[in-house]
Design a protein around this motif. Structure first.
Motif, PDB file in Angstrom:
ATOM      1  N   THR A  57     -54.536  33.191 -46.688  1.00 18.36           N
ATOM      2  CA  THR A  57     -55.606  33.675 -46.206  1.00 18.36           C
ATOM      3  C   THR A  57     -56.985  32.687 -46.375  1.00 18.36           C
ATOM      4  OG1 THR A  57     -54.966  35.645 -46.637  1.00 18.36           O
ATOM      5  CG2 THR A  57     -57.298  35.819 -46.454  1.00 18.36           C
ATOM      6  N   ASP A  58     -57.811  32.828 -45.455  1.00 14.41           N
ATOM      7  CA  ASP A  58     -58.987  31.961 -45.536  1.00 14.41           C
ATOM      8  C   ASP A  58     -60.165  32.570 -45.657  1.00 14.41           C
ATOM      9  OD1 ASP A  58     -57.702  29.381 -44.695  1.00 14.41           O
ATOM     10  OD2 ASP A  58     -57.728  29.814 -42.656  1.00 14.41           O
ATOM     11  N   PHE A  59     -60.240  33.844 -45.083  1.00 13.72           N
ATOM     12  CA  PHE A  59     -61.307  34.638 -45.232  1.00 13.72           C
ATOM     13  C   PHE A  59     -60.860  36.293 -45.107  1.00 13.72           C
ATOM     14  CE2 PHE A  59     -64.670  37.227 -42.682  1.00 13.72           C
ATOM     15  CZ  PHE A  59     -65.957  36.923 -43.516  1.00 13.72           C
ATOM     16  N   ALA A  60     -61.747  37.043 -45.916  1.00 13.43           N
ATOM     17  CA  ALA A  60     -61.490  38.648 -45.697  1.00 13.43           C
ATOM     18  C   ALA A  60     -62.605  39.218 -45.921  1.00 13.43           C
ATOM     19  CB  ALA A  60     -60.308  39.095 -46.948  1.00 13.43           C
ATOM     20  N   GLU A  98     -52.537  24.526 -54.809  1.00 12.89           N
ATOM     21  CA  GLU A  98     -53.368  24.824 -55.359  1.00 12.89           C
ATOM     22  C   GLU A  98     -54.479  25.771 -54.483  1.00 12.89           C
ATOM     23  OE1 GLU A  98     -56.518  21.859 -57.944  1.00 12.89           O
ATOM     24  OE2 GLU A  98     -56.740  21.791 -55.916  1.00 12.89           O
ATOM     25  N   ARG A  99     -55.017  26.848 -55.351  1.00 12.25           N
ATOM     26  CA  ARG A  99     -55.845  27.783 -54.717  1.00 12.25           C
ATOM     27  C   ARG A  99     -57.344  27.899 -55.256  1.00 12.25           C
ATOM     28  NH1 ARG A  99     -51.206  32.289 -54.158  1.00 12.25           N
ATOM     29  NH2 ARG A  99     -50.350  31.753 -51.793  1.00 12.25           N
ATOM     30  N   ILE A 100     -58.234  28.008 -54.620  1.00  8.34           N
ATOM     31  CA  ILE A 100     -59.528  28.565 -55.279  1.00  8.34           C
ATOM     32  C   ILE A 100     -59.925  29.723 -54.139  1.00  8.34           C
ATOM     33  CG2 ILE A 100     -61.834  27.463 -55.589  1.00  8.34           C
ATOM     34  CD1 ILE A 100     -60.761  24.788 -55.691  1.00  8.34           C
ATOM     35  N   ALA A 101     -60.174  30.795 -54.985  1.00  2.16           N
ATOM     36  CA  ALA A 101     -60.700  31.866 -54.076  1.00  2.16           C
ATOM     37  C   ALA A 101     -62.125  32.556 -54.593  1.00  2.16           C
ATOM     38  CB  ALA A 101     -59.585  32.697 -53.811  1.00  2.16           C
ATOM     39  N   GLY A 102     -62.600  33.338 -53.909  1.00  3.19           N
ATOM     40  CA  GLY A 102     -63.843  34.037 -54.546  1.00  3.19           C
ATOM     41  C   GLY A 102     -64.211  35.178 -53.645  1.00  3.19           C
ATOM     42  N   ALA A 103     -64.780  35.983 -54.339  1.00  2.00           N
ATOM     43  CA  ALA A 103     -65.065  37.407 -53.408  1.00  2.00           C
ATOM     44  C   ALA A 103     -66.381  38.033 -54.204  1.00  2.00           C
ATOM     45  CB  ALA A 103     -63.928  38.515 -53.658  1.00  2.00           C
ATOM     46  N   VAL A 104     -67.120  38.538 -53.164  1.00  5.63           N
ATOM     47  CA  VAL A 104     -68.289  39.283 -53.722  1.00  5.63           C
ATOM     48  C   VAL A 104     -68.416  40.370 -53.128  1.00  5.63           C
ATOM     49  CG1 VAL A 104     -70.950  39.108 -53.547  1.00  5.63           C
ATOM     50  CG2 VAL A 104     -69.669  37.070 -53.954  1.00  5.63           C
ATOM     51  N   ALA A 127     -67.579  44.010 -49.268  1.00  6.91           N
ATOM     52  CA  ALA A 127     -67.046  42.966 -49.865  1.00  6.91           C
ATOM     53  C   ALA A 127     -66.541  41.782 -48.647  1.00  6.91           C
ATOM     54  CB  ALA A 127     -65.783  43.360 -50.675  1.00  6.91           C
ATOM     55  N   VAL A 128     -66.757  40.668 -49.467  1.00 13.40           N
ATOM     56  CA  VAL A 128     -66.180  39.639 -48.514  1.00 13.40           C
ATOM     57  C   VAL A 128     -65.678  38.522 -49.463  1.00 13.40           C
ATOM     58  CG1 VAL A 128     -68.528  38.573 -48.824  1.00 13.40           C
ATOM     59  CG2 VAL A 128     -67.054  37.840 -46.874  1.00 13.40           C
ATOM     60  N   GLY A 129     -64.517  37.820 -49.075  1.00  8.92           N
ATOM     61  CA  GLY A 129     -63.887  36.795 -49.771  1.00  8.92           C
ATOM     62  C   GLY A 129     -63.318  35.791 -49.201  1.00  8.92           C
ATOM     63  N   ALA A 130     -63.179  34.640 -49.799  1.00  7.89           N
ATOM     64  CA  ALA A 130     -62.711  33.300 -48.994  1.00  7.89           C
ATOM     65  C   ALA A 130     -61.791  32.793 -49.740  1.00  7.89           C
ATOM     66  CB  ALA A 130     -63.902  32.473 -48.702  1.00  7.89           C
ATOM     67  N   GLN A 131     -61.098  31.658 -49.494  1.00 10.03           N
ATOM     68  CA  GLN A 131     -60.160  30.810 -50.316  1.00 10.03           C
ATOM     69  C   GLN A 131     -59.884  29.634 -49.641  1.00 10.03           C
ATOM     70  OE1 GLN A 131     -55.976  32.127 -52.175  1.00 10.03           O
ATOM     71  NE2 GLN A 131     -55.707  32.043 -49.800  1.00 10.03           N
ATOM     72  N   SER A 132     -59.611  28.444 -50.622  1.00  8.29           N
ATOM     73  CA  SER A 132     -59.325  27.235 -50.204  1.00  8.29           C
ATOM     74  C   SER A 132     -57.888  26.962 -50.526  1.00  8.29           C
ATOM     75  CB  SER A 132     -60.303  26.297 -50.891  1.00  8.29           C
ATOM     76  OG  SER A 132     -59.655  24.936 -50.426  1.00  8.29           O
TER      77      SER A 132
END
Length: 303
Positions: free
Chosen positions: A208-211, A180-186, A196-201
């Motif tokens: 990937t944890d963080f980008a 199961e994946r939950i991700a977000g980017a702004v 831009a920054v993104g993170a994922q659980s």
């Protein structure tokens, strides 16, 4: 992109539907591909992709849409052998700056600004310039993609993208992916710069944890700094650029360090694109991926 407007009685008879708009587009490419150390180092490369998009607008201004792709390569590349295949569809509804998408997941980290800066050649040559190493949801052409939900907001200088994909064994017959994946980017654009920054659980090792990406434009040059924490003591960071050297010619390249314990090496590539007009291109490049050389050269056209 070719547009065909269907306004037949069958399509407009339903109350609340003004018209259905269907577009057909895509690309074709063909050329030569080289990979050092492969069983056949030099091969013929080709791809045909057809994109079918259908939209309709309700009386209250909501835009409904659906999209499906057909893709065929020169070889059995995860699709239906040499016959090609359609992917699973994506559906969406939009109003103002908001879009909610269901089906073949787009992916918040995959679609961060400047994540693909520096993509080279006819084929991408492995896309080693993409620092998140594809450890997140991404739209899939020609085959089954991860099924999920995207929520997208875009207004002014701001962009927000949220993605959720559940256990795929309950979504796709025959798959055993229980992740199961939950991700977000702004993202935010300020003058010539986009941040831009993104993170994922995710519970998958190597996801990937963080980008983060930072891109800028200076005349004919676009450049980006890229970084991703890909879990398991693995990170990847580098720089990429696109440079216009003439009215129709572009040079693109990248160099990055991948600290994946299985790789732990430098990737670098450079390529060119020359635009012939009318959506036609000559493209080629060469890349060194952790000590292995790849190269390609060919023609591409969009329709």
């Amino acid at each position: 992109m070719k547009k065909v407007l269907f306004a037949t009685t069958a399509l407009v008879a339903t109350a609340g539907v003004a018209a259905a708009d269907v577009t057909f587009g895509g690309l074709g490419r063909f050329g030569i591909y080289y990979q050092e150390g492969a069983a056949n180092e030099t091969t013929i490369e080709s791809r045909f992709r057809l994109i079918v998009t259908a939209t309709a607008e309700s009386d209250n201004g909501l835009t409904f849409g659906a999209q499906v792709r057909y893709q065929a390569n020169e070889h059995a590349d995860g699709y239906s052998a040499r016959t090609g295949a359609f992917n699973t569809p994506r559906f969406w509804v939009s109003t103002g700056p908001f879009t909610v998408s269901v089906g073949n997941t787009l992916g918040a980290i995959e679609n961060m600004p400047n994540m693909y800066t520096g993509s080279i050649g006819l084929t991408g040559l492995g896309y080693a310039n993409v620092v998140y190493n594809f450890g997140a949801d991404a739209y899939t052409s020609g085959s089954t993609g991860r099924q999920g939900i995207d929520v997208i907001y875009s207004s002014g200088n701001w962009g927000v993208h949220l993605t959720y994909s559940p256990d795929q064994t309950t979504q796709n017959t025959g798959l055993t992916d229980t992740n199961e994946r939950i991700a977000g980017a702004v993202s935010y654009t300020m003058g010539n710069y986009t941040f831009a920054v993104g993170a994922q659980s995710s519970d998958v090792v190597g996801d990937t944890d963080f980008a983060v990406t930072i891109g800028g434009s200076w005349g004919n040059l676009d450049a980006a700094l890229q970084y991703a924490d890909n879990g398991a003591n693995d990170d990847k960071y580098g720089v990429a650029f696109n440079y216009q050297v003439g009215s129709a010619t572009f040079i693109r390249g990248y160099v990055n360090q991948d600290n994946n314990p299985a790789v732990d090496d430098t990737n670098a590539g450079i390529g060119f694109q020359h635009r012939l007009g009318g959506g036609t291109f000559i493209e080629g490049g060469v890349a060194d991926l952790a000590g292995t050389t790849r190269a390609d050269l060919g023609l591409r056209f969009s329709f």
